[in-house]
Design a protein around this motif. Structure first.
Motif, PDB file in Angstrom:
ATOM      1  N   UNK A  31     -16.182  11.101 -20.300  1.00 37.94           N
ATOM      2  CA  UNK A  31     -16.020  11.737 -18.987  1.00 37.94           C
ATOM      3  C   UNK A  31     -14.760  12.603 -19.027  1.00 37.94           C
ATOM      4  N   UNK A  32     -14.821  13.829 -18.499  1.00 36.99           N
ATOM      5  CA  UNK A  32     -13.644  14.706 -18.592  1.00 36.99           C
ATOM      6  C   UNK A  32     -12.423  14.211 -17.809  1.00 36.99           C
ATOM      7  N   UNK A  33     -12.623  13.326 -16.846  1.00 34.42           N
ATOM      8  CA  UNK A  33     -11.509  12.871 -16.006  1.00 34.42           C
ATOM      9  C   UNK A  33     -11.043  11.457 -16.342  1.00 34.42           C
ATOM     10  N   UNK A  34     -11.545  10.908 -17.467  1.00 40.26           N
ATOM     11  CA  UNK A  34     -11.165   9.559 -17.891  1.00 40.26           C
ATOM     12  C   UNK A  34     -10.839   9.628 -19.382  1.00 40.26           C
ATOM     13  N   UNK A  35      -9.628   9.197 -19.760  1.00 39.36           N
ATOM     14  CA  UNK A  35      -9.234   9.344 -21.165  1.00 39.36           C
ATOM     15  C   UNK A  35      -9.648   8.127 -22.008  1.00 39.36           C
ATOM     16  N   UNK A  36      -9.301   8.204 -23.290  1.00 41.79           N
ATOM     17  CA  UNK A  36      -9.694   7.150 -24.241  1.00 41.79           C
ATOM     18  C   UNK A  36      -9.117   5.785 -23.871  1.00 41.79           C
ATOM     19  N   UNK A  37      -7.988   5.770 -23.144  1.00 43.15           N
ATOM     20  CA  UNK A  37      -7.371   4.505 -22.734  1.00 43.15           C
ATOM     21  C   UNK A  37      -7.952   3.993 -21.417  1.00 43.15           C
ATOM     22  N   UNK A  38      -8.884   4.762 -20.837  1.00 48.81           N
ATOM     23  CA  UNK A  38      -9.506   4.334 -19.587  1.00 48.81           C
ATOM     24  C   UNK A  38      -8.767   4.791 -18.346  1.00 48.81           C
ATOM     25  N   UNK A  39      -7.686   5.567 -18.536  1.00 52.60           N
ATOM     26  CA  UNK A  39      -6.957   6.068 -17.377  1.00 52.60           C
ATOM     27  C   UNK A  39      -7.795   7.111 -16.653  1.00 52.60           C
ATOM     28  N   UNK A  40      -7.609   7.172 -15.348  1.00 55.02           N
ATOM     29  CA  UNK A  40      -8.459   8.004 -14.495  1.00 55.02           C
ATOM     30  C   UNK A  40      -7.627   9.099 -13.848  1.00 55.02           C
ATOM     31  N   UNK A  41      -8.115  10.325 -13.930  1.00 51.02           N
ATOM     32  CA  UNK A  41      -7.474  11.442 -13.249  1.00 51.02           C
ATOM     33  C   UNK A  41      -8.188  11.624 -11.911  1.00 51.02           C
ATOM     34  N   UNK A  42      -7.546  11.140 -10.865  1.00 50.60           N
ATOM     35  CA  UNK A  42      -8.132  11.202  -9.528  1.00 50.60           C
ATOM     36  C   UNK A  42      -6.989  11.409  -8.551  1.00 50.60           C
ATOM     37  N   UNK A  43      -7.080  12.450  -7.744  1.00 59.49           N
ATOM     38  CA  UNK A  43      -5.953  12.801  -6.872  1.00 59.49           C
ATOM     39  C   UNK A  43      -5.525  11.660  -5.956  1.00 59.49           C
ATOM     40  N   UNK A  44      -6.471  10.849  -5.477  1.00 58.28           N
ATOM     41  CA  UNK A  44      -6.085   9.755  -4.573  1.00 58.28           C
ATOM     42  C   UNK A  44      -5.314   8.648  -5.284  1.00 58.28           C
ATOM     43  N   UNK A  45      -5.358   8.621  -6.615  1.00 58.61           N
ATOM     44  CA  UNK A  45      -4.583   7.623  -7.357  1.00 58.61           C
ATOM     45  C   UNK A  45      -3.205   8.170  -7.737  1.00 58.61           C
ATOM     46  N   UNK A  46      -2.961   9.447  -7.395  1.00 60.32           N
ATOM     47  CA  UNK A  46      -1.683  10.068  -7.756  1.00 60.32           C
ATOM     48  C   UNK A  46      -1.055  10.718  -6.523  1.00 60.32           C
ATOM     49  N   UNK A  96       0.787  -1.239   0.000  1.00 58.72           N
ATOM     50  CA  UNK A  96       0.000   0.000   0.000  1.00 58.72           C
ATOM     51  C   UNK A  96       0.822   1.294   0.000  1.00 58.72           C
ATOM     52  N   UNK A  97       2.147   1.220  -0.174  1.00 56.84           N
ATOM     53  CA  UNK A  97       2.931   2.463  -0.213  1.00 56.84           C
ATOM     54  C   UNK A  97       2.704   3.197  -1.541  1.00 56.84           C
ATOM     55  N   UNK A  98       2.288   2.481  -2.558  1.00 59.61           N
ATOM     56  CA  UNK A  98       1.957   3.068  -3.861  1.00 59.61           C
ATOM     57  C   UNK A  98       0.495   2.748  -4.161  1.00 59.61           C
ATOM     58  N   UNK A  99      -0.186   3.629  -4.890  1.00 56.44           N
ATOM     59  CA  UNK A  99      -1.609   3.401  -5.172  1.00 56.44           C
ATOM     60  C   UNK A  99      -1.831   2.232  -6.129  1.00 56.44           C
ATOM     61  N   UNK A 100      -3.037   1.673  -6.098  1.00 58.89           N
ATOM     62  CA  UNK A 100      -3.370   0.648  -7.095  1.00 58.89           C
ATOM     63  C   UNK A 100      -3.423   1.286  -8.489  1.00 58.89           C
ATOM     64  N   UNK A 101      -3.239   0.464  -9.489  1.00 58.70           N
ATOM     65  CA  UNK A 101      -3.401   0.905 -10.876  1.00 58.70           C
ATOM     66  C   UNK A 101      -4.828   0.538 -11.270  1.00 58.70           C
ATOM     67  N   UNK A 102      -5.584   1.531 -11.712  1.00 56.93           N
ATOM     68  CA  UNK A 102      -6.981   1.296 -12.062  1.00 56.93           C
ATOM     69  C   UNK A 102      -7.248   1.931 -13.417  1.00 56.93           C
ATOM     70  N   UNK A 103      -8.017   1.227 -14.244  1.00 52.45           N
ATOM     71  CA  UNK A 103      -8.441   1.840 -15.505  1.00 52.45           C
ATOM     72  C   UNK A 103      -9.795   1.291 -15.931  1.00 52.45           C
ATOM     73  N   UNK A 104     -10.540   2.119 -16.655  1.00 49.36           N
ATOM     74  CA  UNK A 104     -11.819   1.710 -17.208  1.00 49.36           C
ATOM     75  C   UNK A 104     -11.569   0.846 -18.435  1.00 49.36           C
ATOM     76  N   UNK A 105     -12.260  -0.277 -18.516  1.00 50.42           N
ATOM     77  CA  UNK A 105     -12.232  -1.116 -19.703  1.00 50.42           C
ATOM     78  C   UNK A 105     -13.393  -0.689 -20.608  1.00 50.42           C
ATOM     79  N   UNK A 106     -14.517  -0.345 -19.992  1.00 49.92           N
ATOM     80  CA  UNK A 106     -15.686   0.137 -20.721  1.00 49.92           C
ATOM     81  C   UNK A 106     -15.420   1.564 -21.208  1.00 49.92           C
ATOM     82  N   UNK A 107     -15.733   1.841 -22.474  1.00 49.66           N
ATOM     83  CA  UNK A 107     -15.588   3.204 -22.993  1.00 49.66           C
ATOM     84  C   UNK A 107     -16.545   4.121 -22.233  1.00 49.66           C
TER      85      UNK A 107
END
Length: 150
Positions: A78-93, A64-75
């Protein structure tokens, strides 16, 4: 031979199963206990309502010293989720803390679906449209949900 799973991950996984979060399910892979198939139901009163979104969640060795890697598989539109499913969320960074857990991360993503933030975008084109014509952007998000998340 893979290293044994840390006790914390085992406990978090057990809690996800024993105390499921409404609208969220996370299923661990049998062959890799650090890899989860996640399903998040689109929150009611959001453009994603009625959609079922698939995500992948992976716990790196440093967790838990580094955040989990999470991405959307479903298209998703959303302004905070890119075409590759990556998520812009402060708790993940930058705001990741070892005190956070898998369920906290999934709840944060579910909340992000309820309240998109075009001021901190990952998909700049979507954020621009959200700012210039929010009703049209919301309509597009609903259409994408119908097309991709059913």
């Amino acid at each position: 031979m893979t290293a044994p799973l840390p006790r914390r991950i085992i406990k978090e996984t057990e809690r996800l199963v024993a105390e499921p979060v409404h609208g969220i399910s996370a299923t661990v892979h049998d062959d890799n206990l650090r890899y989860f198939d996640v399903r998040i139901d689109g929150p009611s009163q959001s453009p994603y309502e009625g959609g079922i979104f698939k995500l992948e969640l992976f716990l790196p060795e440093e967790y838990p010293m580094a955040p989990p890697k999470v991405r959307f598989v479903t298209k998703i539109y959303h302004p905070n989720i890119d075409k590759l499913g990556r998520i812009c969320l402060d708790t993940l960074k930058d705001n990741w803390s070892p005190a956070l857990q898998i369920r906290t991360v999934l709840l944060s993503i579910q909340a992000l679906l309820s309240s998109p933030n075009p001021d901190d975008p990952l998909a700049n084109d979507v954020a621009q449209r959200w700012k210039e014509d929010e009703p049209a952007a919301i309509q597009t998000a609903r259409e994408w949900t119908r097309m991709h998340a059913r």
